[in-house]
Scaffold this active site. Structure first.
Site, mmCIF file in Angstrom:
data_model
loop_
_atom_site.group_PDB
_atom_site.id
_atom_site.type_symbol
_atom_site.label_atom_id
_atom_site.label_comp_id
_atom_site.label_asym_id
_atom_site.label_seq_id
_atom_site.Cartn_x
_atom_site.Cartn_y
_atom_site.Cartn_z
ATOM 1 C CB ALA A 54 69.184 13.804 5.964
ATOM 2 N NE ARG A 100 73.402 21.682 6.994
ATOM 3 C CZ ARG A 100 74.071 20.605 7.423
ATOM 4 N NH1 ARG A 100 73.629 19.931 8.460
ATOM 5 N NH2 ARG A 100 75.161 20.196 6.801
ATOM 6 C CG ASP A 135 72.817 14.334 4.110
ATOM 7 O OD1 ASP A 135 73.792 13.575 4.290
ATOM 8 O OD2 ASP A 135 72.342 15.068 4.991
ATOM 9 C CE LYS A 166 78.775 15.960 6.539
ATOM 10 N NZ LYS A 166 78.411 17.360 6.242
HETATM 11 O O1 MRU Z 1 76.346 17.858 7.841
HETATM 12 P P1 MRU Z 1 75.610 16.815 8.639
HETATM 13 O O2 MRU Z 1 76.272 16.482 9.925
HETATM 14 O O3 MRU Z 1 74.147 17.178 8.799
HETATM 15 O O4 MRU Z 1 75.675 15.527 7.715
HETATM 16 C C1 MRU Z 1 75.059 14.348 8.109
HETATM 17 C C2 MRU Z 1 75.311 13.234 7.190
HETATM 18 O O5 MRU Z 1 75.975 13.355 6.192
HETATM 19 C C3 MRU Z 1 74.623 11.926 7.495
HETATM 20 O O6 MRU Z 1 75.387 10.859 7.043
HETATM 21 C C4 MRU Z 1 73.284 11.938 6.758
HETATM 22 O O7 MRU Z 1 72.490 13.030 7.165
HETATM 23 C C5 MRU Z 1 72.531 10.695 6.901
HETATM 24 S S1 MRU Z 1 71.904 10.624 8.511
HETATM 25 C C6 MRU Z 1 70.922 9.732 9.115
#
Ligand code: MRU
Length: 366
Positions: free
Chosen positions: A55, A90, A243, A254
């Site tokens: 994120a 996204r 996120d 995630k």
């Molecule tokens: O799909 P991604 O790899 O972008 O997902 C990332 C995550 O879910 C992280 O846990 C989230 O962005 C927090 S990161 C600091």
């Protein structure tokens, strides 16, 4: 953070102050390669194809994408078009909208001749703020790990994490992994259970790669192993990233995070979520109802990518021809399953009151 003994950030600009460079995360852990983003379309592609991900990092990349657009054409229409294109890459992480709106609003208030310089400066500021926030999250979170170590002297603290919320997901330090890095550097003995995080395996590929780089003891586990480990007292705390966090403390992260939170709740294992305030969406309270969940290509579920015996990176099919697949990328953990939120201003309850106490300025501005 360190790669082969050299310090890196995930995104940086040339000495000319214009071209943007990133680490290609689709190639890790097997190949370390960087990519140059020459224009805002390249920035949008890098976010969409997950060359950069996490994120906070997609927010910073979005801001640089807008700067690349302003350098080419600083007119209102070009900036609005780039904002729209970057935002569409996204849908779930709110940092992207936050960074894009912040930069766009600043640029449109200035005369066109100044916009490119302003945009690069603002993207740089967002990046530096992210580094400072993640470092502070690390300090506050390390105190929790220290407390867990004091409760169980003579053995390492066992921490479970999901996906990659480390420095690769931010500009530096990370969110969920920052407390782990700070605690390890302070000499607190610890061990990390790393969920592989199907379908894209950010845990097995990126988190394991980061922990190895920092020399931190870790074990990669199948996503489904967490509940079993918790039942047997092998997890002292869970720390994950976010996120998008609602003002009521619901947390979107995630896919699979929610199941870990349920297992932690059932086994009285503290479940912490580490996040910078750029991840809080003050406009919404109910995460399940109001957070858009990204659905990605089903091929990420039906196929798996890895290194073959000859060293080449290959993709293999897991499912039979003809089976359908769905690929939901995120889920929402309701606030009642979250022990606390680790932010850059301290640790708070996952409640509207807890967040407002730490961020009265942001809550009022929303
Ligand atoms: O799909 P991604 O790899 O972008 O997902 C990332 C995550 O879910 C992280 O846990 C989230 O962005 C927090 S990161 C600091």
């Amino acid at each position: 953070m360190r790669i082969n003994g050299r310090d890196y950030r995930t995104i940086w600009i040339d000495d000319d102050g214009r071209r943007v460079h990133v680490i290609d995360q689709t190639r890790l852990p097997h190949c370390f390669e960087t990519r140059t983003l020459d224009d805002s379309d390249a920035a949008a592609r890098a976010i969409k194809e997950m060359v950069v991900r996490g994120a906070p990092l997609i927010g910073v990349t979005g801001a640089y994408g807008l700067a690349l657009a302003a350098a080419r054409d600083p007119g209102d229409a070009a900036i609005e078009a780039a904002h729209k294109k970057l935002l569409a890459t996204r849908p779930t992480a709110v940092n992207l909208r936050w960074a894009l709106d912040r930069s766009r609003d600043l640029l449109l208030a200035a005369v066109p001749e100044l916009r490119a310089d302003l945009a690069y400066a603002e993207a740089g500021r967002i990046a530096e703020e992210d580094v400072a926030s993640c470092a502070a999250i690390g300090d506050f979170g390390a105190d929790l790990i220290r407390a867990a170590a004091e409760k169980n002297p003579g053995r390492p603290v066992n921490i479970l994490t999901h996906c990659n919320a480390g420095w690769l997901a931010t500009v530096d330090w990370g969110t969920a992994l920052a407390p782990i890095y700070k605690a390890a550097r302070a000499g607190i003995p610890l061990h990390v259970w790393v969920d592989e995080t199907r379908p894209r395996n950010q845990g097995a590929s990126l988190t394991a790669y980061e922990l190895l780089g920092e020399g931190i003891s870790h074990t990669v586990i199948a996503d489904n192993a967490g509940g079993h480990l918790m039942q047997h007292g092998l997890v002292d705390l869970v720390i994950v990233g976010s996120d998008r966090t609602t003002r009521a403390g619901d947390v979107c992260n995630k896919i699979g995070t929610y199941l870990k939170a349920l297992a932690a709740h059932h086994n009285d294992v503290p479940f912490y979520v580490a996040l910078p305030s750029s991840t809080i969406d003050w406009r919404i309270a109910d995460g399940v109802a109001d957070i858009p969940i990204e659905e990605r290509d089903a091929r990420e579920v039906t196929h798996i990518v890895g290194r073959a015996g000859d060293g080449s990176i290959v993709e293999a099919q897991l499912t039979p021809d003809g089976s359908r697949a769905r690929n939901y990328a995120f889920d929402v953990t309701p606030a009642r399953f979250v022990t606390g939120l680790i932010t850059e201003r301290g640790v708070c309850a996952a409640t509207e009151r807890g967040l407002k106490e730490l961020f009265p300025d942001l809550a009022d501005a929303a």
